[in-house]
Design a protein around this motif. Structure first.
Motif, short mmCIF file in Angstrom:
data_model
loop_
_atom_site.label_atom_id
_atom_site.label_comp_id
_atom_site.label_asym_id
_atom_site.label_seq_id
_atom_site.Cartn_x
_atom_site.Cartn_y
_atom_site.Cartn_z
N ALA A 38 -19.55 10.90 38.88
CA ALA A 38 -18.48 11.61 38.18
C ALA A 38 -17.09 11.28 38.75
N LEU A 39 -16.95 11.34 40.06
CA LEU A 39 -15.64 11.17 40.68
C LEU A 39 -14.96 9.85 40.33
N PRO A 40 -15.63 8.69 40.45
CA PRO A 40 -14.94 7.43 40.13
C PRO A 40 -14.44 7.36 38.69
N ASN A 41 -15.15 7.99 37.77
CA ASN A 41 -14.78 7.91 36.36
C ASN A 41 -13.66 8.86 35.96
N LEU A 42 -13.45 9.90 36.73
CA LEU A 42 -12.35 10.81 36.40
C LEU A 42 -11.08 10.46 37.17
N LYS A 51 -6.37 -1.87 30.79
CA LYS A 51 -7.43 -1.28 29.99
C LYS A 51 -8.29 -0.42 30.89
N ALA A 52 -8.51 0.82 30.48
CA ALA A 52 -9.33 1.73 31.29
C ALA A 52 -10.06 2.64 30.36
N GLY A 53 -11.19 3.07 30.81
CA GLY A 53 -11.99 4.02 30.04
C GLY A 53 -13.07 4.55 30.92
N THR A 54 -14.05 5.18 30.39
CA THR A 54 -15.15 5.70 31.19
C THR A 54 -16.21 4.64 31.33
N ARG A 55 -16.83 4.65 32.47
CA ARG A 55 -17.88 3.68 32.74
C ARG A 55 -19.22 4.27 32.47
N VAL A 64 -7.73 17.71 36.85
CA VAL A 64 -9.05 17.31 37.33
C VAL A 64 -10.14 18.11 36.63
N ARG A 65 -9.91 19.39 36.44
CA ARG A 65 -10.91 20.23 35.76
C ARG A 65 -11.16 19.73 34.34
N ARG A 66 -10.09 19.39 33.61
CA ARG A 66 -10.24 18.90 32.25
C ARG A 66 -10.95 17.55 32.21
N GLU A 67 -10.56 16.64 33.08
CA GLU A 67 -11.17 15.31 33.09
C GLU A 67 -12.63 15.38 33.54
N THR A 68 -12.93 16.27 34.47
CA THR A 68 -14.32 16.41 34.92
C THR A 68 -15.19 16.93 33.78
N THR A 69 -14.67 17.86 33.00
CA THR A 69 -15.42 18.38 31.85
C THR A 69 -15.75 17.26 30.87
N VAL A 70 -14.80 16.36 30.63
CA VAL A 70 -15.03 15.23 29.73
C VAL A 70 -16.09 14.30 30.30
N VAL A 71 -16.00 14.00 31.58
CA VAL A 71 -16.95 13.09 32.22
C VAL A 71 -18.35 13.67 32.22
N LEU A 72 -18.48 14.96 32.49
CA LEU A 72 -19.80 15.58 32.55
C LEU A 72 -20.52 15.55 31.21
N PRO A 99 -11.27 18.54 44.71
CA PRO A 99 -12.52 19.32 44.82
C PRO A 99 -12.49 20.62 44.02
N LEU A 100 -11.33 21.29 44.00
CA LEU A 100 -11.24 22.56 43.28
C LEU A 100 -11.44 22.35 41.78
N GLY A 101 -10.75 21.38 41.21
CA GLY A 101 -10.91 21.12 39.78
C GLY A 101 -12.32 20.71 39.41
N MET A 102 -12.95 19.88 40.24
CA MET A 102 -14.33 19.47 39.98
C MET A 102 -15.28 20.65 40.09
N ALA A 103 -15.09 21.49 41.11
CA ALA A 103 -15.98 22.63 41.32
C ALA A 103 -15.92 23.61 40.16
N ILE A 104 -14.71 23.87 39.65
CA ILE A 104 -14.57 24.78 38.52
C ILE A 104 -15.23 24.19 37.27
N ALA A 105 -15.05 22.89 37.04
CA ALA A 105 -15.65 22.25 35.87
C ALA A 105 -17.17 22.28 35.94
N VAL A 106 -17.73 22.03 37.13
CA VAL A 106 -19.18 22.05 37.28
C VAL A 106 -19.72 23.47 37.12
#
Length: 319
Positions: free
Chosen positions: A231-235, A315-319, A200-208, A119-126
C-alpha cells in the motif's frame, strides 16, 4: 542521454533555473515598486537632501534600470547581496549566521510532519475501511479541519500560554536548549500534519480498493508487510506530489513562528528589517527562502523518481 534519469534531471534543472530567474527579478523589483521614493523612505522623512542623495547612490537608484538589474544579478552570482542599512554588515554574513537556525527548525518540522501524518492517515483509512467506524472518520475529519485552520502564530501563542506561562514546562523563547525547539516545531507542524494526514487518508482509501490489494489480502500477509510493502509505495506518488507543496509552504510558517518565539533565525531578522526598511536584508532573505522552497520541491521530485520510476517521464499511476 536516453536515460530517464538524465531527461528527468535536465527538466528539473531547467525548472529550477526558471524559478531562480523569477526570484531574482522579483526581489530586484521589490525596491523599484515601492510607492514613492525608496531613498526617501530609507533615509527617513526628516532626512536632508544630501542624505537622500547618498542613500540613492548606495542603492544604485541613480543608475538606469537595466544597469541596476545587471549589478544586482552580478552581486548575487558573486554572493554579494549588499550591506545592511541597519548594522552595516554584509547581507550574506547576516543570512549565513541566521540560516542554520531556520534550517534546523524547518528540518525538524518536516521530519515531524512526515512521521506523524503518513502513519496517522494510513491508520485511519485502514480502521475505517469498508465504511466501518464512521464515528472515527468523522472525528478525524473534524479534528484535522479544525486544527489545520488555526494559523501558526495563533497556535504558537496558545502553546506559549499553556506550556510556558501556565505550566512552566518549556521555555517560551530563544534557542539556548534543545527543549526550546519543542514549542516552535509544534506550532509550525500542526497545520501541515493535519493537511497531509487527510491527503494520506484519502489516497490510502483509494489504494486499498485496488485489485492487487485484495489479492495481497487473500494471501494472508501480515498487516505490517501488507500495508508497508503493497500500500505505502503506491500512495506515496500522489501524496508526495501534494505534500511537497505543503512542505515548501511550511517555510513561510517557520518565518512567522520564529518571531513569536524569538528564535534567532531568518524570520526574526526579516521582520526587524521590514520595520526598519532594511531593503538589502529583505531582498536577501526572500531570495534565500524562495531558493530553499525550490530545493525542497526538487528533493521531493527526486524521492518520487526513486519510489516510482514512472514519474521520471511524467507518468504515474497505481501499480
Amino acid at each position: 542521454m536516453r536515460s530517464p534519469w538524465f531527461r528527468f534531471i535536465v527538466r528539473r534543472l531547467i525548472g529550477l533555473a526558471g524559478v531562480l530567474i523569477v526570484l531574482v527579478a522579483g526581489t530586484f523589483l521589490m525596491v523599484q515598486l515601492i510607492p514613492g521614493d525608496p531613498a526617501q523612505l530609507v533615509a527617513g522623512p526628516n532626512a536632508a537632501p544630501e542624505q537622500v542623495t547618498h542613500v540613492r547612490e548606495t542603492l544604485g537608484l541613480d543608475q538606469p534600470l537595466w544597469n541596476q538589474f545587471t549589478d544586482y544579478t552580478r552581486g548575487i552570482l558573486s554572493a554579494d547581496l549588499g550591506n545592511s542599512f541597519a548594522t552595516g554588515e554584509p547581507v550574506s554574513k547576516v543570512i549565513a549566521s541566521r540560516l542554520p537556525f531556520t534550517a534546523q527548525l524547518a528540518f525538524a518540522s518536516i521530519v515531524l510532519v512526515l512521521l506523524i501524518s503518513v502513519p496517522l492517515g494510513m491508520a485511519i483509512a485502514v480502521a475505517c475501511q469498508g465504511g466501518r467506524r464512521r464515528w472515527l472518520d468523522s472525528a478525524f475529519t473534524g479534528a484535522t479541519s479544525f486544527f489545520g485552520a488555526i494559523p501558526e502564530y495563533v497556535f504558537g501563542v496558545l502553546l506559549i500560554f499553556i506550556f510556558a506561562v501556565s505550566l512552566g514546562l518549556l521555555p517560551n523563547s530563544g534557542a539556548a536548549t534543545v527543549s526550546a525547539m519543542i514549542l516552535p516545531v509544534a506550532a509550525v507542524s500542526v497545520g501541515p500534519v493535519c493537511t497531509l494526514a487527510r491527503i494520506v487518508r484519502r489516497e490510502t482509501t483509494v489504494v486499498l480498493a485496488q485489485d492487487y490489494m485484495r489479492t495481497a489480502r487473500g494471501r494472508r500477509l501480515r498487516p505490517l508487510r501488507l500495508y508497508t510493502r503493497h500500500a505505502l509505495p503506491n500512495l506515496l506518488t500522489s501524496t508526495l506530489t501534494l505534500g511537497g507543496l505543503i512542505l515548501a509552504s511550511l517555510l513561510g510558517g517557520t518565518i512567522i513562528v520564529e518571531f513569536i518565539f524569538n528564535w534567532p533565525g531568518l524570520g526574526t531578522r526579516i521582520i526587524s528589517a521590514i520595520v526598519s526598511r532594511d531593503y538589502p536584508v529583505i531582498q536577501g532573505v526572500v531570495l534565500v527562502v524562495g531558493l530553499l522552497a525550490a530545493v525542497i520541491n526538487l528533493l521531493v521530485d527526486v524521492v518520487l523518481g526513486l519510489t516510482d520510476a514512472r514519474t521520471l517521464s511524467g507518468k504515474a499511476g497505481t501499480r
